[in-house]
Scaffold this active site. Sequence first.
Site, PDB file in Angstrom:
ATOM      1  N   HIS A 168       0.827  -1.110   0.134  1.00 31.45           N
ATOM      2  CA  HIS A 168      -0.041  -0.154   0.085  1.00 31.45           C
ATOM      3  C   HIS A 168       0.992   1.171  -0.140  1.00 31.45           C
ATOM      4  O   HIS A 168       2.015   1.263   0.751  1.00 31.45           O
ATOM      5  CB  HIS A 168      -0.948   0.184   1.286  1.00 31.45           C
ATOM      6  CG  HIS A 168      -2.122  -0.844   1.316  1.00 31.45           C
ATOM      7  ND1 HIS A 168      -3.208  -0.589   0.928  1.00 31.45           N
ATOM      8  CD2 HIS A 168      -2.072  -2.083   1.369  1.00 31.45           C
ATOM      9  CE1 HIS A 168      -4.077  -1.652   0.906  1.00 31.45           C
ATOM     10  NE2 HIS A 168      -3.260  -2.693   1.373  1.00 31.45           N
ATOM     11  N   HIS A 188     -12.523   7.555  14.198  1.00 32.04           N
ATOM     12  CA  HIS A 188     -11.427   6.929  14.707  1.00 32.04           C
ATOM     13  C   HIS A 188     -10.339   7.759  15.200  1.00 32.04           C
ATOM     14  O   HIS A 188      -9.647   8.350  14.529  1.00 32.04           O
ATOM     15  CB  HIS A 188     -10.922   5.971  13.627  1.00 32.04           C
ATOM     16  CG  HIS A 188     -11.923   4.821  13.136  1.00 32.04           C
ATOM     17  ND1 HIS A 188     -12.051   4.887  11.719  1.00 32.04           N
ATOM     18  CD2 HIS A 188     -13.023   4.337  13.681  1.00 32.04           C
ATOM     19  CE1 HIS A 188     -13.139   3.831  11.603  1.00 32.04           C
ATOM     20  NE2 HIS A 188     -13.543   3.582  12.756  1.00 32.04           N
ATOM     21  N   HIS A 194      -8.298   0.475  14.075  1.00 29.70           N
ATOM     22  CA  HIS A 194      -9.506   0.298  13.440  1.00 29.70           C
ATOM     23  C   HIS A 194      -9.061  -0.195  12.272  1.00 29.70           C
ATOM     24  O   HIS A 194      -7.837  -0.508  11.939  1.00 29.70           O
ATOM     25  CB  HIS A 194     -10.251   1.669  12.910  1.00 29.70           C
ATOM     26  CG  HIS A 194      -9.275   2.628  12.403  1.00 29.70           C
ATOM     27  ND1 HIS A 194      -8.654   3.490  13.293  1.00 29.70           N
ATOM     28  CD2 HIS A 194      -9.173   3.232  11.250  1.00 29.70           C
ATOM     29  CE1 HIS A 194      -7.821   4.208  12.621  1.00 29.70           C
ATOM     30  NE2 HIS A 194      -8.085   3.966  11.454  1.00 29.70           N
ATOM     31  N   GLU A 199      -9.308  10.675  12.368  1.00 36.50           N
ATOM     32  CA  GLU A 199      -9.857  10.262  10.962  1.00 36.50           C
ATOM     33  C   GLU A 199     -11.310  10.358  11.352  1.00 36.50           C
ATOM     34  O   GLU A 199     -12.043   9.421  11.831  1.00 36.50           O
ATOM     35  CB  GLU A 199      -9.544   9.008  10.559  1.00 36.50           C
ATOM     36  CG  GLU A 199      -7.948   8.683  10.403  1.00 36.50           C
ATOM     37  CD  GLU A 199      -7.737   7.518   9.896  1.00 36.50           C
ATOM     38  OE1 GLU A 199      -8.396   6.659   9.680  1.00 36.50           O
ATOM     39  OE2 GLU A 199      -6.497   6.844   9.998  1.00 36.50           O
ATOM     40  N   HIS A 245      -4.944  -0.873  11.683  1.00 32.17           N
ATOM     41  CA  HIS A 245      -3.771   0.223  11.818  1.00 32.17           C
ATOM     42  C   HIS A 245      -4.394   1.077  13.093  1.00 32.17           C
ATOM     43  O   HIS A 245      -5.427   1.233  13.422  1.00 32.17           O
ATOM     44  CB  HIS A 245      -3.195   1.128  10.622  1.00 32.17           C
ATOM     45  CG  HIS A 245      -4.146   2.029  10.114  1.00 32.17           C
ATOM     46  ND1 HIS A 245      -5.348   1.596   9.558  1.00 32.17           N
ATOM     47  CD2 HIS A 245      -4.566   3.312  10.408  1.00 32.17           C
ATOM     48  CE1 HIS A 245      -6.417   2.659   9.193  1.00 32.17           C
ATOM     49  NE2 HIS A 245      -5.744   3.770   9.823  1.00 32.17           N
TER      50      HIS A 245
END
Length: 381
Positions: free
Chosen positions: A234, A307, A313, A283, A277
């Site tokens: 990613h 979050h 999460h 967020e 993570h």
Amino acid sequence: SWLYRILPSVCHKPFKPLEEGHLTHDWDEIEPDPNQLRWKPFEIPKASQNKTDFVSGLHTLCGAGEPRGRNGIAVHIFVCNTSMIDRCLYNSDGDFLIVPQQGKLLITTEFGKMLVEPNEICVIQQGMRFSVEVFGETRGYILEVYGAHFELPDLGPIGANGLANPRDFLVPVAWFEDRQVPGGYTVISKYQGKLFAAQQDYSPYNVVAWHGNYTPYKYHLEKFMVINAVAFDHADPSIFTVLTAKTTRAGVALADFVIFPPRWGVANNTFRPPYYHRNCMSEFMGLIKGHYEAKEEGFQPGGGSLHSMMTPHGPDADCFEKASKAKLEPERVADGTMAFMFESSLSLAVTKWGLQTSNRLDKNYYKCWEPLKSHFNPKCK
């Protein structure tokens, strides 16, 4: 920017407190909550029961900092069913980044008019007067920043032609009305987190011409040029940043506006959904349309999730199972969907309205991860 007015904006009666709307920057009105939080779609009042315009339909959901010190952010939800008539709003505290989710907004500003529809965003910068006309039940999200302005992120190795391009941002052209309002025109100021109203007998949209570069603007999210991993693993989610409001510390954002648009997923030997993570950022996520790829059920358009920093999460159990078994071939991701994120380096507090009064908090959110099981096999080589 320099504005050519028919009559100076100083011609008005004194400002008086306006008890309207549900705005706050009192982040201590309720105890902090570090849990993963998710909200069902925020309810829009029916016009037949309660006529609500953009100002009276503003609700603060979460935030941090405070406007007098010129450092902080707030996330607001707006729900309305009626146009603003003979009244306007301006924000003395900071900038509004407005994300409509249901219903289009015809926004009149001192610089001209902008039609902003779902899948578009607009920014009304500090001090700019504006009115919002709606065409039925309307809902959306607002990211407010104090003390900084939104700008394009530094592209670095991406180069000149990635993410949001300057050419795709639109600004209004001058539009004016020379209109007297004998019944009184209401100018509303958001000042130090509270609303104040002043009366005048003429329209504030009496700017015949203007020039400069401090303007409101809008942007269509389909214009975003997506960058993604094309080998394995990613890339950092900052590759999806549309606009950022910087801090004085290099590389640390007061707020980022990030989107997750339709794109191709081609990474090999990779669990393709977002990984599990914890994060040094807070967020807040919202959904404009469709289904977010990491949580196809429960996370709905017009709702949201928060979050908080360092709270773990990631994808729900169903998403984990599907992605773990899927054949890794090129696939379209998020077609027909647009999710976004307001991300901040500040630790956000949720308001009493967000946790209690709105009655939209999903108290079963944590259960979406409970079916996750261990697949560890120590004998596997």
